[in-house]
Design a protein around this motif. Structure first.
Motif, short mmCIF file in Angstrom:
data_model
loop_
_atom_site.label_atom_id
_atom_site.label_comp_id
_atom_site.label_asym_id
_atom_site.label_seq_id
_atom_site.Cartn_x
_atom_site.Cartn_y
_atom_site.Cartn_z
N LEU A 64 89.92 26.36 29.88
CA LEU A 64 89.25 27.35 30.72
C LEU A 64 88.88 26.67 32.03
N LYS A 65 89.19 27.30 33.15
CA LYS A 65 89.04 26.65 34.45
C LYS A 65 87.82 27.15 35.23
N ALA A 66 87.05 26.19 35.76
CA ALA A 66 85.92 26.53 36.62
C ALA A 66 86.40 27.28 37.86
N ARG A 67 87.61 26.95 38.29
CA ARG A 67 88.17 27.62 39.46
C ARG A 67 88.24 29.13 39.25
N ASN A 107 71.80 25.80 40.02
CA ASN A 107 72.97 24.96 40.24
C ASN A 107 73.88 24.86 39.02
N ALA A 108 73.48 25.51 37.92
CA ALA A 108 74.33 25.57 36.73
C ALA A 108 75.13 26.87 36.66
N ALA A 109 75.13 27.63 37.76
CA ALA A 109 75.72 28.97 37.74
C ALA A 109 77.19 28.98 37.32
N VAL A 110 77.98 28.01 37.78
CA VAL A 110 79.40 27.98 37.40
C VAL A 110 79.54 27.75 35.91
N ASP A 116 80.48 32.25 29.55
CA ASP A 116 80.94 33.63 29.36
C ASP A 116 82.43 33.66 29.00
N LEU A 117 83.23 32.77 29.64
CA LEU A 117 84.65 32.71 29.31
C LEU A 117 84.87 32.25 27.88
N ILE A 118 84.07 31.29 27.41
CA ILE A 118 84.17 30.82 26.02
C ILE A 118 83.88 31.97 25.07
N ALA A 144 88.70 24.64 19.87
CA ALA A 144 88.18 23.77 20.93
C ALA A 144 88.41 24.45 22.27
N TYR A 145 87.42 24.34 23.14
CA TYR A 145 87.50 24.89 24.48
C TYR A 145 87.37 23.72 25.46
#
Length: 547
Positions: A64-67, A107-110, A116-118, A144-145
């Motif tokens: 899963l990508k932060a991008r 600052n933990a927003a990403v 949420d993606l998990i 695993a994520y």
């Protein structure tokens, strides 16, 4: 490297301890990995390699990508991300990530977006319907994520809080010269060297609190790997796999540790850094805690050190046995800053220099030293002055402790939690230390610019010193190697290496290959229910009867 496949075993614990077995049946069986590394280090390459190893070892792994989180947020905020040129696209993503953190005032927003993606991916794999506010509980399947990639320490803090021991952060190191080469020759070929340098600096340590801070995030890793060697190399006109690329071996060892698929023991360097980490926690310094451990050529511990105020008679405050009945140091004879001063002398001296500068220079007189102006001036090299600290640095404390005990410091290795400052560096060189390994960067250090004649950071060009010789037998000038620590980080050391299960048959002495569940503290024992829910579940059955 092929990791050992997971084994299904029936242990004596599950037969003779039904209550414990009932709780273990609630295991989530999920891992959440995250990758962090400076631009050019190859975090996506690491994520893909880890995904393959986990799938091979019996886990259903997903990247899963932060991008994706940032791009989705940018779209909702009306922020355009250009498709080209590549560097402009990356800078736009930096801008968007900053605005996501700043706009949410967290600052933990990403990381929240990644959580949420998990949740959505778990629901997809379990064919579950997502209802706002309701949990998608793991069904016990091995999953695993892998999160690619984190850029801020607050992201790590949130993910550790949410996933606890199921979370593992992998720090990806790559020599700076190789990273710059990859960025210039591969990723950003249409950008200037100056543009790339500015981009890299912002990625490492942006001035804004909500900016990218990879340097601060990297040292929070549970496991460090080296990705300096490229995976692919060109041979003539063709591209082929580089046999020297050992990332699968490095990651395979981590998977073996976390899954307990085979016995893995600590390497000498991992034990050395664990000693340094223990020493670190003795420090009462108001600025930062640093620990150091001096190891001889046979791997034995010579001395440890921490950054602390020196005490007459030798050593530092808090480093000698207490002289009171309670075991505590007598406050009347304890002159550490947190006991008596209540302030940091180094910061005060820096501010005094700034005040003197503004009062002495005619053009600066009358300018108000407001909080914002003081912050900006302190971001200059004035704010990087370190010589007014009352503390002996950890490296110095270790070397002085060794000297007081009569131990030789030549031909030793020093493990330190933070890159040495330039003051410590010159003493390290002079003491005969041949190698230094560190975890945290220290941007104030001028060790390399000032002592580049005696210190190198690339193992390939390292000429190991020979005791008592200014020139080696081969006629080369020796130098001291300063390199990042690679392997199991101190924060993972206990969970990785503590023997918490039977390893042999008590009757025959034969080593067990199908390891039973841990009798004590397992590497990953995260449950899919909260402890309050588990309390309610196991309390339904009266004590003395089988659940």
């Amino acid at each position: 490297m092929s990791v050992a496949p997971l084994r299904k075993t029936t242990s004596k614990t599950s037969i003779n301890a039904p209550y414990q077995s009932a709780v273990r049946d609630l295991a989530a069986n999920e891992f959440v990995f995250a990758v962090v590394g400076p631009v050019g280090s190859g975090t996506s390459e690491i994520a893909e390699a880890l995904e393959g190893l986990l799938n091979e070892s019996g886990y259903d792994a997903t990247i899963l990508k932060a991008r994706d989180v940032i791009e989705a947020a940018a779209k909702s905020m009306g922020i355009a991300i250009p498709g080209a040129p590549k560097l402009a696209q990356s800078v736009a993503l930096q801008d968007a990530g900053d605005k996501v953190r700043e706009g949410s005032k967290d600052n933990a927003a990403v990381a929240v977006g990644l959580v949420d993606l998990i949740r959505k991916k778990r629901a997809e794999k379990q064919s579950a319907t997502i209802t706002p506010g309701e949990a998608i509980e793991p069904d016990g399947a091995r999953r695993a994520y892998i999160l690619d990639s984190l850029r801020h320490p607050h992201e790590v803090a949130l993910l550790r809080l949410v996933y606890q021991e199921a979370f593992c952060l992998i720090g990806v190191f790559c020599h700076e010269a190789e990273r710059v080469k990859r960025l210039r020759e591969e990723k950003y070929r249409d950008a200037s060297a100056e543009q790339i340098e500015k981009f890299v600096e912002r990625d490492e340590n942006a001035p804004e609190a909500h900016g990218q801070k990879v340097a601060d995030t990297f040292h929070l890793a549970d496991y460090f790997i080296d990705n300096t060697v490229t995976r692919l190399k060109k041979m003539g006109g063709a591209t082929e796999e580089n046999k020297e690329w050992d990332v699968p071996d490095q990651l395979g060892r981590l998977v073996d540790i976390l899954t307990h698929s085979r016995i893995v023991r600590p390497r000498p360097g991992e034990t050395g850094m664990f000693h340094a980490h223990g020493a670190r926690m003795r420090s009462s310094c108001l600025s930062r805690q640093v620990g150091a451990a001096l190891i001889d050529s046979s791997g034995s511990l010579i001395a440890t050190g921490t950054n602390e105020v020196p005490r007459a008679g030798g050593g530092v405050y808090g480093g000698v046995p207490a002289e009171t009945a309670s075991g505590e140091v007598d406050a009347e004879s304890d002159f550490r800053c947190f006991v008596h001063n209540g302030y940091c002398s180094n910061t005060r001296e820096q501010n005094a220099i700034i005040k003197e500068l503004f009062s002495s220079v005619e053009e600066l007189k009358g300018i108000s030293m407001s909080g914002d102006l003081l912050k900006r001036v302190r971001r200059t090299r004035i704010g990087q002055l370190i010589e007014f600290s009352r503390a002996v640095h950890a490296e110095m404390d270790a070397l002085l402790s060794a000297a007081r005990s009569g131990a030789k410091t030549g031909d030793t290795r020093l493990f330190v939690t933070t890159f040495p400052c330039h003051n410590c560096a010159r003493h390290i060189v002079s003491a005969g230390v041949i190698e230094v390994q560190y975890i945290e960067p220290y941007l104030k250090s001028q060790a390399i610019p000032l002592h580049g004649d005696a210190i190198v950071t690339d193992p390939k060009v390292w000429v190991r010193p020979e005791p008592g010789k200014a020139v080696t037998a081969a006629g080369k000038t020796p130098n001291v190697l300063f390199r990042p620590f690679i392997g199991v980080a101190p924060r993972l050391y206990r969970r990785a290496f503590l023997k918490d299960r039977d390893l042999k048959d008590s009757l025959t002495g034969t080593m067990i290959t199908n390891f039973a569940p841990a009798e004590g503290h397992a590497v990953n024992e995260t449950l899919r229910l909260s402890y309050a829910q588990v309390e309610a579940k196991i309390s339904q059955v009266p004590v003395g009867t089988s659940p």
